[in-house]
Design an enzyme around this catalytic site. Structure first.
Site, PDB file in Angstrom:
ATOM      1  N   PRO A 147       1.746  23.828 -28.178  1.00 20.23           N
ATOM      2  CA  PRO A 147       0.900  22.747 -28.687  1.00 20.23           C
ATOM      3  C   PRO A 147      -0.538  22.871 -28.187  1.00 20.23           C
ATOM      4  CG  PRO A 147       2.968  21.888 -27.822  1.00 20.23           C
ATOM      5  CD  PRO A 147       2.899  23.319 -27.420  1.00 20.23           C
ATOM      6  N   GLU A 148      -1.480  22.550 -29.059  1.00 23.18           N
ATOM      7  CA  GLU A 148      -2.888  22.546 -28.682  1.00 23.18           C
ATOM      8  C   GLU A 148      -3.355  21.093 -28.599  1.00 23.18           C
ATOM      9  OE1 GLU A 148      -5.187  25.404 -30.961  1.00 23.18           O
ATOM     10  OE2 GLU A 148      -3.409  26.650 -31.269  1.00 23.18           O
TER      11      GLU A 148
END
Length: 286
Positions: free
Chosen positions: A2-3
């Site tokens: 995830p960013e």
């Protein structure tokens, strides 16, 4: 992994469903999920019990829950497949449930950490004067932080002597940008991923930051990017930004700007997606 947009979506869910609740008990179901908590699973569970959880915070890709009046925070490492889910007590246990946190109130929900690949985990850390877990105090502010210093970022680019995508993924320069959103922002800015940072003028640096912010805000608006069931928000829902991607994952498809087939190149054990016409490679000096 995830960013920033995906982690922010999870943070907002935790703020809504977990903040200001007191922990009744915690159960560690797999020791790897607390391997970064050196004192071990029993100590981790004991230190949570009876403490009130504060408002979830984030810097870049890093997410934490402060424990009020303790000077410590629960740092979440989501890794490749970690999920923080808010579930009813009666919901069946997930196959890869690793940690369960119950609360001492009448609300019929608990916090679960689920992690298929066991790369992630939770750990307790002392909190600095700035409110960060001490182990991530070196992480730069992210581009959506109101205190992010655009000019300092530009100057750092000029000094760094690297290439622009490497710089965007350098969490000591700017946090929260990963492979997906770097490719998206560079496509929007018409910049090749190997362009040297020493060539960046101030207007070009500021324009690129604007594109980084635009693409992250657009992703936030639709819940982030989900390519499979391993990234979901706290209610188990997927994001939809993968339907709006302009560069990442579009090898062979026409560039949405000029129609040229998009290309993919191996890059630092990842891939870079770009348009060979809109994002021309820098000339190699002789």
């Amino acid at each position: 992994m995830p960013e920033l947009p995906e982690v922010e979506v999870v943070r907002r869910g935790l703020e809504r469903w977990v903040a200001h609740r007191t922990v009744a008990d915690a159960e560690v179901l797999h020791p790897r999920a607390v391997r970064r908590h050196i004192a071990g699973a029993d100590d981790f569970a004991h230190r949570l019990k009876g403490h009130r959880v504060g408002v979830a915070s984030r810097r870049g890709k890093y997410l934490w829950l402060p424990l009020e009046d303790t000077g410590q925070s629960i740092l979440a490492h989501l890794g490749m497949s970690g999920q923080l889910l808010v579930q009813p007590h009666t919901a069946p246990d997930e196959k890869h449930l690793r940690i369960r946190v119950r609360f001492a109130d009448a609300v019929d929900t608990e916090l679960r950490f689920v992690d298929q690949r066991t790369f992630g985990g939770l750990s307790l850390h002392d909190t600095t004067a700035d409110g960060l877990p001490d182990v991530i105090a070196h992480i730069a502010r992210d581009p959506l932080d109101p205190l992010f210093d655009d000019e300092a970022f530009h100057q750092a680019l000029r000094r760094k002597r690297t290439t622009i995508k490497r710089a965007l993924l350098d969490q000591s320069l700017i946090s929260g940008v990963g492979n997906i959103y770097a490719d998206e922002a560079l496509w929007r800015a018409r910049l090749h991923y190997d362009r040297p940072t020493g060539t960046f003028t101030r207007p070009r640096s500021l324009a690129l930051l604007g594109h980084v912010r635009d693409v992250m805000n657009a992703a936030l608006a639709v819940g982030g990017t989900s390519f499979d069931s391993l990234y979901v928000n706290v209610n188990g829902e997927s994001g939809y930004f993968d339907r709006s991607l302009d560069a990442y994952g579009r090898e062979g498809l026409p560039c949405k700007r000029c129609g040229t087939p998009m290309r993919r190149r191996p890059w630092m054990n990842r891939s870079s997606y770009f348009c060979p016409k809109c994002q021309r490679a820098p000339r190699v000096s002789s």
